[in-house]
Design a protein around this motif. Structure first.
Motif, PDB file in Angstrom:
ATOM      1  N   GLN A 410       0.843  -1.196   0.000  1.00 17.08           N
ATOM      2  CA  GLN A 410       0.000   0.000   0.000  1.00 17.08           C
ATOM      3  C   GLN A 410       0.883   1.254   0.000  1.00 17.08           C
ATOM      4  O   GLN A 410       1.923   1.281   0.662  1.00 17.08           O
ATOM      5  N   TYR A 411       0.424   2.278  -0.724  1.00 15.87           N
ATOM      6  CA  TYR A 411       1.174   3.534  -0.696  1.00 15.87           C
ATOM      7  C   TYR A 411       0.347   4.693  -1.230  1.00 15.87           C
ATOM      8  O   TYR A 411      -0.662   4.508  -1.919  1.00 15.87           O
ATOM      9  N   VAL A 412       0.802   5.915  -0.891  1.00 17.49           N
ATOM     10  CA  VAL A 412       0.356   7.153  -1.532  1.00 17.49           C
ATOM     11  C   VAL A 412       1.613   7.889  -1.951  1.00 17.49           C
ATOM     12  O   VAL A 412       2.534   8.063  -1.143  1.00 17.49           O
ATOM     13  N   GLN A 446       3.928   9.603   0.581  1.00 19.64           N
ATOM     14  CA  GLN A 446       3.176  10.248   1.654  1.00 19.64           C
ATOM     15  C   GLN A 446       2.630   9.203   2.620  1.00 19.64           C
ATOM     16  O   GLN A 446       2.231   9.531   3.734  1.00 19.64           O
ATOM     17  N   TYR A 447       2.595   7.961   2.169  1.00 20.82           N
ATOM     18  CA  TYR A 447       2.191   6.834   2.999  1.00 20.82           C
ATOM     19  C   TYR A 447       2.790   5.576   2.386  1.00 20.82           C
ATOM     20  O   TYR A 447       2.818   5.421   1.156  1.00 20.82           O
ATOM     21  N   LEU A 448       3.301   4.685   3.236  1.00 17.88           N
ATOM     22  CA  LEU A 448       3.869   3.424   2.775  1.00 17.88           C
ATOM     23  C   LEU A 448       3.610   2.367   3.837  1.00 17.88           C
ATOM     24  O   LEU A 448       3.904   2.580   5.016  1.00 17.88           O
ATOM     25  N   ASN A 449       3.056   1.241   3.437  1.00 16.38           N
ATOM     26  CA  ASN A 449       2.741   0.192   4.394  1.00 16.38           C
ATOM     27  C   ASN A 449       2.778  -1.149   3.672  1.00 16.38           C
ATOM     28  O   ASN A 449       2.084  -1.344   2.671  1.00 16.38           O
ATOM     29  N   PHE A 454      -7.368  -3.206   1.207  1.00 19.11           N
ATOM     30  CA  PHE A 454      -8.066  -2.533   0.119  1.00 19.11           C
ATOM     31  C   PHE A 454      -8.122  -1.038   0.378  1.00 19.11           C
ATOM     32  O   PHE A 454      -7.743  -0.555   1.454  1.00 19.11           O
ATOM     33  N   LEU A 455      -8.578  -0.321  -0.616  1.00 23.43           N
ATOM     34  CA  LEU A 455      -8.751   1.125  -0.551  1.00 23.43           C
ATOM     35  C   LEU A 455     -10.231   1.433  -0.704  1.00 23.43           C
ATOM     36  O   LEU A 455     -10.874   0.953  -1.629  1.00 23.43           O
ATOM     37  N   SER A 456     -10.776   2.207   0.236  1.00 23.75           N
ATOM     38  CA  SER A 456     -12.152   2.685   0.076  1.00 23.75           C
ATOM     39  C   SER A 456     -12.101   4.165  -0.263  1.00 23.75           C
ATOM     40  O   SER A 456     -11.251   4.909   0.248  1.00 23.75           O
ATOM     41  N   ILE A 457     -13.001   4.583  -1.147  1.00 23.94           N
ATOM     42  CA  ILE A 457     -13.042   5.976  -1.598  1.00 23.94           C
ATOM     43  C   ILE A 457     -14.476   6.476  -1.446  1.00 23.94           C
ATOM     44  O   ILE A 457     -15.399   5.870  -1.987  1.00 23.94           O
ATOM     45  N   LYS A 458     -14.639   7.558  -0.718  1.00 26.70           N
ATOM     46  CA  LYS A 458     -15.964   8.112  -0.500  1.00 26.70           C
ATOM     47  C   LYS A 458     -16.032   9.540  -1.024  1.00 26.70           C
ATOM     48  O   LYS A 458     -15.155  10.357  -0.736  1.00 26.70           O
ATOM     49  N   VAL A 459     -17.062   9.824  -1.793  1.00 26.00           N
ATOM     50  CA  VAL A 459     -17.316  11.177  -2.298  1.00 26.00           C
ATOM     51  C   VAL A 459     -18.657  11.627  -1.745  1.00 26.00           C
ATOM     52  O   VAL A 459     -19.673  10.948  -1.928  1.00 26.00           O
ATOM     53  N   ASP A 460     -18.664  12.745  -1.045  1.00 23.35           N
ATOM     54  CA  ASP A 460     -19.923  13.285  -0.530  1.00 23.35           C
ATOM     55  C   ASP A 460     -19.783  14.789  -0.374  1.00 23.35           C
ATOM     56  O   ASP A 460     -18.803  15.387  -0.835  1.00 23.35           O
ATOM     57  N   VAL A 475      -6.870  -6.017   5.885  1.00 26.59           N
ATOM     58  CA  VAL A 475      -7.765  -7.059   5.371  1.00 26.59           C
ATOM     59  C   VAL A 475      -9.035  -7.191   6.197  1.00 26.59           C
ATOM     60  O   VAL A 475     -10.039  -7.742   5.724  1.00 26.59           O
ATOM     61  N   PHE A 476      -9.023  -6.674   7.430  1.00 29.01           N
ATOM     62  CA  PHE A 476     -10.219  -6.733   8.279  1.00 29.01           C
ATOM     63  C   PHE A 476     -11.036  -5.444   8.236  1.00 29.01           C
ATOM     64  O   PHE A 476     -12.006  -5.296   8.958  1.00 29.01           O
ATOM     65  N   GLY A 477     -10.617  -4.504   7.370  1.00 28.63           N
ATOM     66  CA  GLY A 477     -11.378  -3.275   7.186  1.00 28.63           C
ATOM     67  C   GLY A 477     -10.962  -2.120   8.067  1.00 28.63           C
ATOM     68  O   GLY A 477     -11.542  -1.024   7.972  1.00 28.63           O
ATOM     69  N   LYS A 478      -9.969  -2.299   8.921  1.00 30.99           N
ATOM     70  CA  LYS A 478      -9.519  -1.215   9.791  1.00 30.99           C
ATOM     71  C   LYS A 478      -8.800  -0.145   8.977  1.00 30.99           C
ATOM     72  O   LYS A 478      -7.947  -0.438   8.146  1.00 30.99           O
ATOM     73  N   VAL A 479      -9.158   1.129   9.226  1.00 31.64           N
ATOM     74  CA  VAL A 479      -8.521   2.240   8.523  1.00 31.64           C
ATOM     75  C   VAL A 479      -7.094   2.418   9.044  1.00 31.64           C
ATOM     76  O   VAL A 479      -6.869   2.575  10.252  1.00 31.64           O
ATOM     77  N   VAL A 480      -6.126   2.393   8.130  1.00 41.30           N
ATOM     78  CA  VAL A 480      -4.723   2.546   8.504  1.00 41.30           C
ATOM     79  C   VAL A 480      -4.115   3.812   7.914  1.00 41.30           C
ATOM     80  O   VAL A 480      -2.997   4.193   8.269  1.00 41.30           O
ATOM     81  N   ASN A 481      -4.836   4.465   7.024  1.00 44.74           N
ATOM     82  CA  ASN A 481      -4.374   5.741   6.455  1.00 44.74           C
ATOM     83  C   ASN A 481      -5.562   6.471   5.852  1.00 44.74           C
ATOM     84  O   ASN A 481      -6.453   5.838   5.257  1.00 44.74           O
ATOM     85  N   GLU A 482      -5.587   7.786   6.003  1.00 45.35           N
ATOM     86  CA  GLU A 482      -6.688   8.576   5.407  1.00 45.35           C
ATOM     87  C   GLU A 482      -6.138   9.862   4.820  1.00 45.35           C
ATOM     88  O   GLU A 482      -5.313  10.540   5.442  1.00 45.35           O
ATOM     89  N   GLN A 483      -6.594  10.191   3.632  1.00 45.10           N
ATOM     90  CA  GLN A 483      -6.317  11.477   3.008  1.00 45.10           C
ATOM     91  C   GLN A 483      -7.593  11.978   2.370  1.00 45.10           C
ATOM     92  O   GLN A 483      -8.341  11.202   1.746  1.00 45.10           O
TER      93      GLN A 483
END
Length: 487
Positions: A410-412, A446-449, A454-460, A475-483
């Motif tokens: 995973q990375y940004v 900016q992020y490396l793991n 997976f990556l979730s993307i929300k637009v609102d 893999v269990f859905g826990k958020v480990v990075n947010e931008q």
């Protein structure tokens, strides 16, 4: 005992013996009849997919099967990256392999109902034949934008045969003026033997399902032809790879209610760094791989396409294998991963878009950084000419971001020259993580793991302002990075 009592006694004994002999016969006949009926019913063991959802269309895919469950996983795995099976006989019959699912001829039809239970569409019966590996694809049109629908699939072997039923649900994309929130998920790189749940398959799919996303984008390497268990060096083994992957319960359950868009990469069509003219892989050619891809991925037109999802989101999915130049060709203006036709389509459609946020889904990186030895993507030196142009073009578009597959971490990253931001989702499971050193943090990162997930993307919209939020999850859905970014 008198004569009458003796007669009554013998009558009871004889009746009991007759009854005893008849009951097992009736039971065995009933069991045989039940088994015969089961044998005559096609199964949805490889599930079905609701794909390519747009404002008023979708495509359904399924494969008719002759067995209710896939073959069980029998082999243990080595304890290192990719978890290859131990003592796997590559020459055994495919029908006996772990995860194998035999297909069957038959016919299938789809019925679509709205949220009130009214039937809005019923397809004709479509035949499933060996020519297409018993798969069937059903295009559905004339739906309403932003509406919820129920799917009912029916399958039978003959015109008068017993019918098996499977059900699912989805919602169409909202209109381009509708200011509605959207949640999507995306991931990449899954090898059958990299499963992290021996019963379900992959934790990631069950974790994504809990979020109830509007849709899912798989950015390539859905299967791996060139990894053992088996090595897919012919048509039959290549098809088996799809059967085994689609047989995992976590995938089957997820795709019943979450539409999918799929992008192909090298391992989906042949082998590492595949392109037209490279190969074959054993007896499997690049053209064979492309045919099998379209058996399993319902796309009605070009493999590159764009979808508008309301006022605030439009996304593009590009094709990186069918049109590319050979990797060893000298870099320059003629060397391309996308090809001129696709580039012209892409730039025209992006320039015409008035969506608040724009996402480019690509199977391979554009920003990177990548490993110096790699030579098959836009972040590599041997495609630098097109990569430089593409990074410059994308960065000139307001609120445009890249989401890529292929990388097993995973990375940004933010490109130092153009400011283009790229999100790598990482692979589906932790068992598939490899290729980067944990301490190798580059200036672009900016992020490396080094994890799967997976990556979730929300637009609102918040207080009327459009916002996009990128969340890397394990893999269990826990958020480990947010931008997040404001439109």
């Amino acid at each position: 005992m008198n004569l009458n009592n003796r007669r009554k006694f013998f009558k009871k004994v004889i009746a009991g013996l007759v009854s005893f002999s008849i009951v097992p016969k009736i039971a065995s006949e009933a069991t045989a009849l039940k088994m015969k009926r089961r044998a005559e019913v096609p199964y949805f063991t490889n599930g079905f997919k609701i794909a390519e959802v747009d404002t008023n269309t979708t495509m359904l895919w399924t494969r008719l099967c002759s067995q209710a469950e896939p073959n069980p996983v029998r082999h243990e795995r080595i304890e290192k990256v990719f978890r290859h099976p131990i003592n796997f006989d590559e020459n055994q019959e495919v029908s006996k392999m772990d995860g194998a699912v035999a297909g069957t001829e038959g016919m299938v039809r789809a019925t679509v109902k709205d949220k009130r239970g009214r039937t809005v569409y019923t397809s004709s019966w479509k035949k499933a034949t060996p020519a297409n590996d018993f798969t069937s694809q059903i295009p559905i049109k004339d739906l309403k934008s932003g509406h919820a629908y129920q799917i009912i699939l029916e399958a039978k072997k003959t015109d008068s045969g017993e019918v098996n039923i499977e059900q699912g649900s989805f919602s169409t994309a909202p209109g381009k003026k509708d200011k509605v929130p959207v949640l999507l998920t995306t991931s990449t790189c899954q090898y059958f033997w990299s499963f992290d749940d021996k019963t379900r398959g992959f934790h990631t799919y069950d974790s994504m399902a809990k979020l109830n996303p509007d849709f899912f984008v798989h950015t390539g390497d859905y299967i791996y032809y060139d990894k053992p268990g088996p090595l897919a060096k012919n048509f039959e083994k290549a098809r088996h790879k799809w059967h085994a992957m689609n047989g995992w319960p976590s995938l089957r359950d997820f795709f019943k209610k979450v539409p999918i868009y799929m992008i192909k990469d090298d391992h989906d069509v042949l082998k590492d760094d595949a392109y037209l003219g490279k190969g074959p892989y054993g007896d499997l050619t690049f053209q064979d791989g492309v045919k099998i891809w379209y058996e399993n991925v319902p796309i009605e037109d070009k493999p590159y396409r764009t979808v508008r999802w309301g006022k605030d989101l439009q996304f593009w999915m590009v094709e990186g294998r069918e049109y590319r130049s050979p990797n060893d060709m000298e870099d320059g203006s003629e060397k391309s991963i996308w090809g001129k036709e696709q580039i012209d389509w892409f730039t025209k459609s992006v320039d015409e878009s008035d969506a608040t946020f724009k996402l480019l889904f690509t199977a391979t990186p554009i920003v990177g950084p990548d490993r110096e030895r790699k030579k098959d993507n836009h972040s590599n030196s041997n495609f630098q000419n097109e990569g430089d142009w593409l990074r410059g073009y994308l960065s000139s578009q307001e609120n445009m971001f890249v989401v890529n597959g292929d990388r097993h971490w995973q990375y940004v990253s933010k490109d130092a020259e153009t400011g283009l931001v790229e999100f790598g989702s990482g692979p589906v499971s932790d068992y598939h993580v490899q290729g980067w050193d944990e301490g190798d943090v580059r200036p672009e990162h900016q992020y490396l793991n080094l994890i799967g997930g997976f990556l979730s993307i929300k637009v609102d919209r918040e207080s009327g302002e459009p916002k996009i939020r990128f969340n890397h999850r394990d893999v269990f859905g826990k958020v480990v990075n947010e931008q997040s970014f404001i439109g």
